[in-house]
Write a protein that holds these residues in place. Structure first.
Motif, PDB file in Angstrom:
ATOM      1  N   MET A 133       0.810  -1.220   0.000  1.00 36.81           N
ATOM      2  CA  MET A 133       0.000   0.000   0.000  1.00 36.81           C
ATOM      3  C   MET A 133       0.845   1.272   0.000  1.00 36.81           C
ATOM      4  SD  MET A 133      -3.199   0.723  -0.124  1.00 36.81           S
ATOM      5  CE  MET A 133      -4.525   1.814   0.383  1.00 36.81           C
ATOM      6  N   GLY A 134       2.002   1.217   0.622  1.00 37.88           N
ATOM      7  CA  GLY A 134       2.833   2.415   0.663  1.00 37.88           C
ATOM      8  C   GLY A 134       2.385   3.407   1.704  1.00 37.88           C
ATOM      9  N   SER A 135       1.573   2.996   2.679  1.00 42.93           N
ATOM     10  CA  SER A 135       1.111   3.888   3.754  1.00 42.93           C
ATOM     11  C   SER A 135       0.882   3.049   5.002  1.00 42.93           C
ATOM     12  CB  SER A 135      -0.192   4.583   3.350  1.00 42.93           C
ATOM     13  OG  SER A 135      -1.237   3.648   3.292  1.00 42.93           O
ATOM     14  N   ASN A 136       0.591   3.724   6.092  1.00 42.43           N
ATOM     15  CA  ASN A 136       0.402   3.031   7.371  1.00 42.43           C
ATOM     16  C   ASN A 136      -1.060   2.651   7.631  1.00 42.43           C
ATOM     17  OD1 ASN A 136       3.141   3.186   8.079  1.00 42.43           O
ATOM     18  ND2 ASN A 136       2.877   5.298   8.775  1.00 42.43           N
ATOM     19  N   TYR A 137      -1.928   2.867   6.655  1.00 39.63           N
ATOM     20  CA  TYR A 137      -3.332   2.538   6.839  1.00 39.63           C
ATOM     21  C   TYR A 137      -3.520   1.031   6.936  1.00 39.63           C
ATOM     22  CZ  TYR A 137      -5.161   7.224   6.053  1.00 39.63           C
ATOM     23  OH  TYR A 137      -5.474   8.551   6.179  1.00 39.63           O
ATOM     24  N   LYS A 138      -4.347   0.605   7.869  1.00 37.81           N
ATOM     25  CA  LYS A 138      -4.677  -0.808   7.995  1.00 37.81           C
ATOM     26  C   LYS A 138      -5.988  -1.065   7.257  1.00 37.81           C
ATOM     27  CE  LYS A 138      -2.265  -1.722  12.326  1.00 37.81           C
ATOM     28  NZ  LYS A 138      -2.385  -2.219  13.726  1.00 37.81           N
ATOM     29  N   CYS A 139      -5.888  -1.686   6.091  1.00 34.08           N
ATOM     30  CA  CYS A 139      -7.073  -1.939   5.265  1.00 34.08           C
ATOM     31  C   CYS A 139      -7.108  -3.415   4.874  1.00 34.08           C
ATOM     32  CB  CYS A 139      -7.033  -1.099   3.985  1.00 34.08           C
ATOM     33  SG  CYS A 139      -6.818   0.674   4.254  1.00 34.08           S
ATOM     34  N   ASN A 140      -8.311  -3.910   4.566  1.00 35.08           N
ATOM     35  CA  ASN A 140      -8.397  -5.265   4.038  1.00 35.08           C
ATOM     36  C   ASN A 140      -8.095  -5.232   2.544  1.00 35.08           C
ATOM     37  OD1 ASN A 140     -10.794  -4.624   2.554  1.00 35.08           O
ATOM     38  ND2 ASN A 140     -12.015  -5.000   4.378  1.00 35.08           N
ATOM     39  N   PHE A 141      -7.997  -6.424   1.925  1.00 30.16           N
ATOM     40  CA  PHE A 141      -7.560  -6.476   0.526  1.00 30.16           C
ATOM     41  C   PHE A 141      -8.545  -5.778  -0.398  1.00 30.16           C
ATOM     42  CE2 PHE A 141     -10.346 -10.163   0.533  1.00 30.16           C
ATOM     43  CZ  PHE A 141     -10.868 -10.179  -0.747  1.00 30.16           C
ATOM     44  N   ASN A 142      -9.847  -5.810  -0.082  1.00 31.58           N
ATOM     45  CA  ASN A 142     -10.833  -5.113  -0.902  1.00 31.58           C
ATOM     46  C   ASN A 142     -10.573  -3.619  -0.921  1.00 31.58           C
ATOM     47  OD1 ASN A 142     -12.742  -6.990  -2.012  1.00 31.58           O
ATOM     48  ND2 ASN A 142     -13.348  -7.483   0.067  1.00 31.58           N
ATOM     49  N   GLN A 143     -10.315  -3.051   0.270  1.00 28.56           N
ATOM     50  CA  GLN A 143     -10.071  -1.615   0.387  1.00 28.56           C
ATOM     51  C   GLN A 143      -8.784  -1.206  -0.333  1.00 28.56           C
ATOM     52  OE1 GLN A 143     -10.656  -1.782   4.832  1.00 28.56           O
ATOM     53  NE2 GLN A 143     -11.653   0.172   4.466  1.00 28.56           N
ATOM     54  N   ILE A 144      -7.753  -2.054  -0.218  1.00 30.54           N
ATOM     55  CA  ILE A 144      -6.471  -1.738  -0.861  1.00 30.54           C
ATOM     56  C   ILE A 144      -6.614  -1.706  -2.378  1.00 30.54           C
ATOM     57  CG2 ILE A 144      -4.129  -2.592  -1.275  1.00 30.54           C
ATOM     58  CD1 ILE A 144      -4.148  -3.639   1.621  1.00 30.54           C
ATOM     59  N   LEU A 145      -7.236  -2.742  -2.939  1.00 30.74           N
ATOM     60  CA  LEU A 145      -7.399  -2.794  -4.394  1.00 30.74           C
ATOM     61  C   LEU A 145      -8.274  -1.648  -4.897  1.00 30.74           C
ATOM     62  CD1 LEU A 145      -7.861  -6.621  -5.052  1.00 30.74           C
ATOM     63  CD2 LEU A 145      -5.856  -5.231  -5.508  1.00 30.74           C
ATOM     64  N   ALA A 146      -9.371  -1.371  -4.179  1.00 30.04           N
ATOM     65  CA  ALA A 146     -10.265  -0.276  -4.584  1.00 30.04           C
ATOM     66  C   ALA A 146      -9.536   1.061  -4.528  1.00 30.04           C
ATOM     67  CB  ALA A 146     -11.497  -0.254  -3.691  1.00 30.04           C
ATOM     68  N   SER A 147      -8.740   1.271  -3.482  1.00 28.75           N
ATOM     69  CA  SER A 147      -7.979   2.525  -3.338  1.00 28.75           C
ATOM     70  C   SER A 147      -6.980   2.687  -4.474  1.00 28.75           C
ATOM     71  CB  SER A 147      -7.253   2.553  -1.993  1.00 28.75           C
ATOM     72  OG  SER A 147      -8.163   2.496  -0.921  1.00 28.75           O
ATOM     73  N   LYS A 148      -6.320   1.593  -4.853  1.00 28.41           N
ATOM     74  CA  LYS A 148      -5.343   1.662  -5.942  1.00 28.41           C
ATOM     75  C   LYS A 148      -6.017   1.993  -7.268  1.00 28.41           C
ATOM     76  CE  LYS A 148      -1.633  -1.278  -4.157  1.00 28.41           C
ATOM     77  NZ  LYS A 148      -0.613  -2.263  -4.516  1.00 28.41           N
ATOM     78  N   LEU A 149      -7.196   1.412  -7.490  1.00 25.14           N
ATOM     79  CA  LEU A 149      -7.915   1.679  -8.737  1.00 25.14           C
ATOM     80  C   LEU A 149      -8.406   3.123  -8.799  1.00 25.14           C
ATOM     81  CD1 LEU A 149      -9.949  -1.654  -8.994  1.00 25.14           C
ATOM     82  CD2 LEU A 149      -8.052  -0.951 -10.465  1.00 25.14           C
ATOM     83  N   ILE A 150      -8.903   3.634  -7.673  1.00 28.07           N
ATOM     84  CA  ILE A 150      -9.355   5.036  -7.627  1.00 28.07           C
ATOM     85  C   ILE A 150      -8.171   5.978  -7.829  1.00 28.07           C
ATOM     86  CG2 ILE A 150     -10.361   6.819  -6.143  1.00 28.07           C
ATOM     87  CD1 ILE A 150     -12.010   4.574  -4.818  1.00 28.07           C
ATOM     88  N   TYR A 151      -7.058   5.658  -7.176  1.00 27.37           N
ATOM     89  CA  TYR A 151      -5.835   6.476  -7.282  1.00 27.37           C
ATOM     90  C   TYR A 151      -5.366   6.545  -8.731  1.00 27.37           C
ATOM     91  CZ  TYR A 151      -1.005   7.931  -6.184  1.00 27.37           C
ATOM     92  OH  TYR A 151       0.192   8.599  -6.102  1.00 27.37           O
ATOM     93  N   LEU A 204     -15.795   3.501  -4.304  1.00 24.51           N
ATOM     94  CA  LEU A 204     -15.697   4.428  -3.162  1.00 24.51           C
ATOM     95  C   LEU A 204     -16.185   3.761  -1.876  1.00 24.51           C
ATOM     96  CD1 LEU A 204     -16.882   7.767  -4.814  1.00 24.51           C
ATOM     97  CD2 LEU A 204     -14.613   7.307  -3.894  1.00 24.51           C
ATOM     98  N   GLN A 205     -17.316   3.066  -1.972  1.00 19.65           N
ATOM     99  CA  GLN A 205     -17.842   2.374  -0.789  1.00 19.65           C
ATOM    100  C   GLN A 205     -16.893   1.276  -0.325  1.00 19.65           C
ATOM    101  OE1 GLN A 205     -21.694   0.985  -2.016  1.00 19.65           O
ATOM    102  NE2 GLN A 205     -22.622   3.023  -2.011  1.00 19.65           N
ATOM    103  N   THR A 206     -16.288   0.578  -1.277  1.00 20.08           N
ATOM    104  CA  THR A 206     -15.353  -0.497  -0.933  1.00 20.08           C
ATOM    105  C   THR A 206     -14.097   0.064  -0.281  1.00 20.08           C
ATOM    106  OG1 THR A 206     -16.159  -1.807  -2.805  1.00 20.08           O
ATOM    107  CG2 THR A 206     -14.071  -2.468  -1.831  1.00 20.08           C
ATOM    108  N   ALA A 207     -13.549   1.134  -0.869  1.00 20.64           N
ATOM    109  CA  ALA A 207     -12.329   1.740  -0.326  1.00 20.64           C
ATOM    110  C   ALA A 207     -12.558   2.295   1.077  1.00 20.64           C
ATOM    111  CB  ALA A 207     -11.839   2.839  -1.255  1.00 20.64           C
ATOM    112  N   ARG A 208     -13.741   2.836   1.314  1.00 21.81           N
ATOM    113  CA  ARG A 208     -14.045   3.447   2.615  1.00 21.81           C
ATOM    114  C   ARG A 208     -14.619   2.455   3.616  1.00 21.81           C
ATOM    115  NH1 ARG A 208     -16.909   8.585  -0.404  1.00 21.81           N
ATOM    116  NH2 ARG A 208     -14.998   9.761  -0.826  1.00 21.81           N
ATOM    117  N   GLY A 209     -14.905   1.233   3.138  1.00 23.82           N
ATOM    118  CA  GLY A 209     -15.455   0.222   4.038  1.00 23.82           C
ATOM    119  C   GLY A 209     -16.877   0.497   4.454  1.00 23.82           C
ATOM    120  N   THR A 210     -17.652   1.152   3.570  1.00 17.91           N
ATOM    121  CA  THR A 210     -19.029   1.527   3.921  1.00 17.91           C
ATOM    122  C   THR A 210     -20.075   0.709   3.161  1.00 17.91           C
ATOM    123  OG1 THR A 210     -18.983   3.301   2.245  1.00 17.91           O
ATOM    124  CG2 THR A 210     -18.392   3.890   4.504  1.00 17.91           C
ATOM    125  N   ARG A 211     -19.654  -0.318   2.431  1.00 25.31           N
ATOM    126  CA  ARG A 211     -20.633  -1.148   1.702  1.00 25.31           C
ATOM    127  C   ARG A 211     -21.445  -1.967   2.689  1.00 25.31           C
ATOM    128  NH1 ARG A 211     -18.862  -4.276  -3.568  1.00 25.31           N
ATOM    129  NH2 ARG A 211     -21.076  -4.043  -3.937  1.00 25.31           N
TER     130      ARG A 211
END
Length: 545
Positions: free
Chosen positions: A205-223, A251-258
């Motif tokens: 991820m390149g950051s200190n955020y603790k995310c599950n694999f869904n959030q990481i992949l979604a964040s990378k795609l949005i980025y 967005l919902q996946t990256a933020r964990g709000t689904r």
């Protein structure tokens, strides 16, 4: 093993086991039985798919490495486990990988093959089992799905399986007709060659955020869709190649709000990176900037965080974030009304939704606008049921329900109710109602089944804790389980029927007769099939002699 053939690059494990079995003059299932884990069921063709996914769940990999003189890494490279592991943290158990839904529906249950490849070198490639790979990238011919002679599908690992031959008629699969085509997407093969190879995990991820694999992949795609900007921009994402629905899901996946537990399926993942024209090799190298994540995860409040319960008597009245989501997102009602974002209050049990046209919060009932604001004032004036119904132009039944709701939740006194209702709630009856709700019993007919009068039922039903329990209930599936003795009796009944009618006994025939799948039949651990097969062979032998 006396003969230990070396695995070929890209070979499938089920295909490799067939080559080993052939080289040692034994059947594929005899070899499988030799390597099977202690306590596992004897080999069945329908379970062969697991060998190509997570072999450690069925086979003793240590025994395989010693017997075949190959290391564990080489064995796993012949399976889809390498692809699965790219989406999970290091150390994820084999059981978790096997139960993963990331690859569900993405692979074939039977053998597909390229006749040109088999003619050149006799082994089955793992990539041929991927549904979207329909053309051989080397020879530009369509992959074949059945025997050229008997036209039956080729099992992955049957008891008679031999590489390059049909399990049923022993015909050469290399003799299948070639269907040349130019309709081939090379990028699909490249993607899967990368997934099935020894490459980096996608979860860096390149950051200190603790995310599950869904959030990481979604964040990378949005980025990536936002052109690697320092901060997240809603407008930039809107201009990307993703449609509106995809943007919302990411967005919902990256933020964990689904709502509910959802998995970013590999098919969706591959489609999205292809839309972005992104090479799959780049994914592990994408390090999302902390500033981008900060802006992405700290966006404006969600609707749920803004709105609050609007019942004046509720403890959560006007407390933002006090409402909870249900699993219903959108509904179009018969009257043309469109509702979305279904919610409820955990304190008072009132249900809500957002009007899709106006964006306002509305009650999905009539206890606030009618019972509290209109019926209650008239009850305090000691009006009769008929008078209240006439004045408000409502049915007597609806007014009755409003009255009982108000009294059940201590919003009026008993002397304000113009008809007979119970004095107070009895714990025993309340427990009965909550138990029935937990069993999945619906409201209709409940009061009749219990022998309660209508007013008594409503008095308990409209309690806030009962309403919340009903909203949160999980409707159980019909219990189709039967005890072990019944299972044994059913199996023996089917076996006796097959014996009496001289029908060849196989697990598939027994499973079909019992309307269960072979896997379920094996899990029952009551199989007497081998014994019945032996008995049938003995009977047939006596008849012939």
């Amino acid at each position: 093993m006396l003969n230990r053939p070396k695995p070929n690059k890209g070979e499938s494990l089920t295909g490799y086991l067939q080559r080993v079995a052939q080289a040692n003059y034994i059947s594929s299932h005899e070899l499988w039985r030799w390597f099977i884990l202690k306590g596992k069921h004897y080999p069945q063709s329908s379970m062969a798919r697991v060998i190509d996914f997570v072999p450690g769940c069925l086979l003793d990999l240590k025994k395989m490495t010693c017997s075949l003189n190959i290391n564990k890494e080489t064995i796993l490279l012949m399976t889809f486990q390498e692809a699965l592991s790219k989406f999970y943290p290091y150390g994820t158990s084999e059981t978790q990988l096997l139960s993963s839904k990331i690859l569900s529906g993405i692979t074939l249950q039977t053998r597909w093959f390229c006749p040109e490849c088999l003619e050149e070198e006799l082994f089955y490639k793992l990539i041929w089992q991927v549904k979207e790979i329909e053309v051989c990238p080397k020879h530009k011919v369509e992959l074949i799905s059945c025997c050229p002679r008997c036209h039956r599908s080729i099992p992955l690992l049957d008891v008679k399986s031999k590489v390059g031959l049909c399990s049923y008629c022993n015909s050469s699969l290399a003799d299948a007709p070639r269907i040349n085509t130019t309709d081939m997407d090379k990028s699909r093969c490249d993607d899967w060659n990368y997934l099935l190879g020894v490459n980096d995990n996608f979860l860096t991820m390149g950051s200190n955020y603790k995310c599950n694999f869904n959030q990481i992949l979604a964040s990378k795609l949005i980025y990536t869709a936002c052109n690697y900007q320092e901060t997240y921009s809603k407008e930039t994402l809107k201009k990307s190649c993703f449609n509106k629905n995809t943007q919302q899901v990411l967005l919902q996946t990256a933020r964990g709000t689904r709502v509910g537990s959802r998995v970013l399926h590999i098919d969706n993942f591959l489609n999205l990176i292809r839309l972005l024209r992104l090479n799959i090799e780049i994914i592990p190298k994408i390090n999302v900037l902390t500033s981008f994540l900060d802006s992405l995860l700290s966006q404006k409040e969600t609707i749920k965080e803004k709105i609050s319960c609007i019942a004046p008597w509720c403890k959560s009245y006007k407390k933002p974030g006090s409402l909870h989501r249900t699993l219903t997102s959108v509904k179009s009602l018969i009257g043309g009304e469109n509702l979305k974002y279904y919610l409820y209050c955990n304190e008072c049990g009132i249900e809500y939704a957002i009007d899709a046209n106006t964006g306002t919060l509305i009650e999905r009932g009539y206890f606030i606008n009618l019972a509290w604001y209109k019926v209650r004032p008239l009850l305090l004036e000691n009006k009769t049921l008929a008078q209240v119904a006439l004045e408000l132009s409502q049915t007597k039944d609806r007014i009755r329900r409003c009255c009982i709701f108000l009294f059940a939740n201590s919003l009026v006194e008993k002397n304000n109710i113009p008809f007979n209702v119970p004095e107070q709630h009895e714990d025993s009856k309340l427990e009965i109602m909550l138990e029935e709700i937990n069993k999945g019993v619906r409201a209709k007919g409940f009061w009749r089944n219990q022998g309660w009068i209508y007013n008594e039922f409503l008095f308990y039903w409209f309690r806030s804790d009962v309403q919340v329990a009903y909203i949160q209930r999980k409707i159980p599936r019909e219990d189709k389980r039967i005890d072990k003795l019944q299972k044994q009796e059913r199996v023996l009944e089917v076996l006796n029927n097959l014996l009496d009618n001289n029908i060849s006994i196989t697990i598939a025939k027994v499973a079909e007769a019992m309307s269960v799948c072979p896997e379920t039949l094996r899990q029952w651990e009551v199989l007497k099939i081998n014994k019945a097969k032996t008995e049938q062979k003995s009977i047939r032998h006596k008849i012939h002699t």
